[in-house]
Scaffold this motif. Sequence first.
Motif, mmCIF file in Angstrom:
data_model
loop_
_atom_site.group_PDB
_atom_site.id
_atom_site.type_symbol
_atom_site.label_atom_id
_atom_site.label_comp_id
_atom_site.label_asym_id
_atom_site.label_seq_id
_atom_site.Cartn_x
_atom_site.Cartn_y
_atom_site.Cartn_z
ATOM 1 N N ASP A 1 0.833 -1.214 0.000
ATOM 2 C CA ASP A 1 0.000 0.000 0.000
ATOM 3 C C ASP A 1 0.863 1.259 0.000
ATOM 4 O OD1 ASP A 1 -2.253 -1.552 0.054
ATOM 5 O OD2 ASP A 1 -2.711 -1.220 2.175
ATOM 6 N N GLU A 2 1.816 1.325 0.924
ATOM 7 C CA GLU A 2 2.601 2.548 1.094
ATOM 8 C C GLU A 2 3.599 2.743 -0.045
ATOM 9 O OE1 GLU A 2 4.323 2.517 4.973
ATOM 10 O OE2 GLU A 2 2.383 2.551 6.001
ATOM 11 N N CYS A 3 4.189 1.650 -0.511
ATOM 12 C CA CYS A 3 5.109 1.748 -1.647
ATOM 13 C C CYS A 3 4.377 2.222 -2.895
ATOM 14 C CB CYS A 3 5.771 0.394 -1.884
ATOM 15 S SG CYS A 3 6.987 0.399 -3.197
ATOM 16 N N THR A 4 3.203 1.647 -3.139
ATOM 17 C CA THR A 4 2.400 2.072 -4.286
ATOM 18 C C THR A 4 2.021 3.541 -4.176
ATOM 19 O OG1 THR A 4 1.479 -0.167 -4.495
ATOM 20 C CG2 THR A 4 0.293 1.619 -5.600
ATOM 21 N N ALA A 5 1.637 3.971 -2.984
ATOM 22 C CA ALA A 5 1.246 5.372 -2.788
ATOM 23 C C ALA A 5 2.404 6.318 -3.075
ATOM 24 C CB ALA A 5 0.737 5.572 -1.359
ATOM 25 N N THR A 6 3.614 5.938 -2.688
ATOM 26 C CA THR A 6 4.782 6.788 -2.937
ATOM 27 C C THR A 6 5.068 6.909 -4.430
ATOM 28 O OG1 THR A 6 5.798 6.285 -0.805
ATOM 29 C CG2 THR A 6 7.265 7.002 -2.560
ATOM 30 N N LEU A 7 5.104 5.781 -5.123
ATOM 31 C CA LEU A 7 5.367 5.818 -6.566
ATOM 32 C C LEU A 7 4.240 6.536 -7.300
ATOM 33 C CD1 LEU A 7 6.731 2.185 -6.930
ATOM 34 C CD2 LEU A 7 8.051 4.287 -7.233
ATOM 35 N N ASP A 8 3.002 6.340 -6.863
ATOM 36 C CA ASP A 8 1.859 7.032 -7.453
ATOM 37 C C ASP A 8 2.001 8.539 -7.292
ATOM 38 O OD1 ASP A 8 -0.697 7.656 -8.459
ATOM 39 O OD2 ASP A 8 -1.601 7.421 -6.475
ATOM 40 N N ARG A 9 2.438 8.974 -6.110
ATOM 41 C CA ARG A 9 2.618 10.406 -5.858
ATOM 42 C C ARG A 9 3.711 10.987 -6.757
ATOM 43 N NH1 ARG A 9 3.350 9.895 -0.983
ATOM 44 N NH2 ARG A 9 5.592 10.178 -0.754
ATOM 45 N N TRP A 10 4.796 10.246 -6.931
ATOM 46 C CA TRP A 10 5.873 10.733 -7.794
ATOM 47 C C TRP A 10 5.413 10.857 -9.246
ATOM 48 C CZ3 TRP A 10 10.401 7.183 -5.699
ATOM 49 C CH2 TRP A 10 10.812 7.683 -4.466
ATOM 50 N N LEU A 11 4.627 9.889 -9.703
ATOM 51 C CA LEU A 11 4.151 9.939 -11.087
ATOM 52 C C LEU A 11 3.082 11.008 -11.286
ATOM 53 C CD1 LEU A 11 3.868 6.127 -11.945
ATOM 54 C CD2 LEU A 11 5.619 7.726 -12.728
ATOM 55 N N SER A 12 2.347 11.304 -10.228
ATOM 56 C CA SER A 12 1.240 12.257 -10.332
ATOM 57 C C SER A 12 1.679 13.703 -10.117
ATOM 58 C CB SER A 12 0.145 11.917 -9.305
ATOM 59 O OG SER A 12 -0.327 10.597 -9.475
ATOM 60 N N ASP A 13 2.752 13.898 -9.385
ATOM 61 C CA ASP A 13 3.180 15.249 -9.000
ATOM 62 C C ASP A 13 4.626 15.460 -9.435
ATOM 63 O OD1 ASP A 13 3.850 17.638 -7.830
ATOM 64 O OD2 ASP A 13 3.050 17.158 -5.855
ATOM 65 N N SER A 14 4.821 16.125 -10.563
ATOM 66 C CA SER A 14 6.167 16.331 -11.097
ATOM 67 C C SER A 14 7.036 17.151 -10.151
ATOM 68 C CB SER A 14 6.091 17.009 -12.468
ATOM 69 O OG SER A 14 5.426 18.262 -12.371
#
Length: 447
Positions: free
Chosen positions: A391-404
Motif C-alpha cells: 500500500d505505502e510503496c504504491t502510494a509513494t510511486l503514485d505520488r511521484w508519477l502524479s506530481d512532477s
Amino acid sequence: MKIFFSAGEPSGDQHAAHLIGELRRLRPDVECTGYGGPLMERAGCRLDHRLTDLAVMGFLRVVPLLRTFYRLVRQAGRRFAESPPDAVVLVDFPGFNWWIARKAKAAGIPVFYYLPPQLWAWAGWRVKRVRRYVDHVLCGLPFEPDWYAKRGVRAEYVGHPFFDEVADSPLDAEFVRQWSPTGHVGGACRVGCAHQGETPSHGSDGGHSPLDSSQRTIGILPGSRRHEVEHNWPTMIEVMRRLALRHPDVRFLVACYKPEFERRCRELLANCRAECHAVLPSGGGSGTPTDAGRSGTPSCEPGTLPVHFFVGRTPEIIEAAECCLMVSGSVSLEMLARETPAAVLYHVAPALYPLLRLLVHVDSITLPNLIAGRRVLPEWVVALSRRRAIDECTATLDRWLSDSSELARVRNELASLRNEFGRVGATVRTAEYILNHSPVARLRRAA
C-alpha cells in the motif's frame, strides 16, 4: 608483486575488477589471483574458485555450502604458507572473508579490507576481528572512519567505487533515448552516455513500442540473488499492477541480473494472477480508494502488465526511468549517482524479524539514507505486513508519477547529496594506498 583477492558478492566482483585494472595500470608487474567472479577474471585475475557462485544470505542457505567454504579457506591457507602473496585484499563478504583474513594474518601477510562490512549497522562486536586480523581498513562511506576510530581501529576513507564506475562506464545513449519519456531528464543522459550501437533484444510483453515517448517509465530491480527474486518479485508485481491501474500510460523496465533470473521472473509473472488474487484482492486497502475506482477499469491482471525484461541493462534502465522500485542493495548508490528516485523493498522472514530488530542498530539500511542521515529513498521491510508495504510503496510511486514537483524535489535532494559525497577517484586512491603500504613498496623505499 603478487596480490590475493577474495570477493564473494556480485558487487564485490565489480569493485574488485576495477581495482585490479587500476593496480595493473599503475604496476604492470602486479599478479592477481584468488577468489571472485567473472568480472575479476576479465580484468586479469587468475581465479582459484568462482566465489560469486556461492553468494547467499541467511543461515539456512549457508549451511549446505559450509563444506565448500571450509575447503576454500584451507586451500587459501596452504597457498599463503607455500607461496605467500605480498598482500591480501578482501572485499565485503565478511562471513567468509574473516577466515581468509585469519589465515593471511597467521602467515604474516598484510590484510587490506576494501569496503568493509557494515559493522556499525549490526553485530558491532565483530570489530574485534578487524583489530585482530586486518591491517588496513579502506572505507567507502564518509562516517565509517570515525566509527572505527572510536573503537581503536584506524581506517582510511577512500570513497565509494560506484561513483567511479558510473562516471567511467558509458551508457548506450540510444537505449536511454528510446525508453525515456519525453521531457524526462534521463533522456538527456545525466551520466556517461555514449552511443554503443544496436540494443539487445527485449521482451515486449505489454505490446508497447520503446519509441512511444508518451509512456511513463518505471525501472524495476528485483535483486542480484535468486532468493531476492523469489521473495520480492511477487510483491513488485502487485505494486506494478496497482500502478498500472492508476496510470494506464506506465511501462515497467525490469533489470535482471542474469538470464536465469529473467526466466524466473517471467515464470512468476505468468503464475502470479491466481496467487495475487488469493493473497491480496484488488484495492488499496482499508481507508483508501480501490484501484478500480482510481482507474475506471475493473482490473489489471499481472499477465497483461506492460513489462519489458532486460539483462545487462541496469545502468541504462536507472538512467532512463523517472523513478525505480528496487530491492535493497549497494545499487542504491547508483540511484544516488544518477539522481533517480527509488522506492526500496527488502524481504525478511517473519520468524527472523524480531531478531533483526534486536541486532540492527540503524533505522535505515539503504546507503544514500545512511550517508544523508535521513530517508532520501523511502524503504519498506516486507515481513510482518506485506499488505502495508505494498500500500505505502504504491502510494509513494503514485505520488511521484502524479506530481512532477514532488519527483523533482527528490531528484534535487539526490543531486545535492551526490555533489557533497559522490566524489570520484576511489579506485585510484585505493590502488595507490595498497601499493604504497605493501611490503614491496616499503622495501623499495628502504633501498
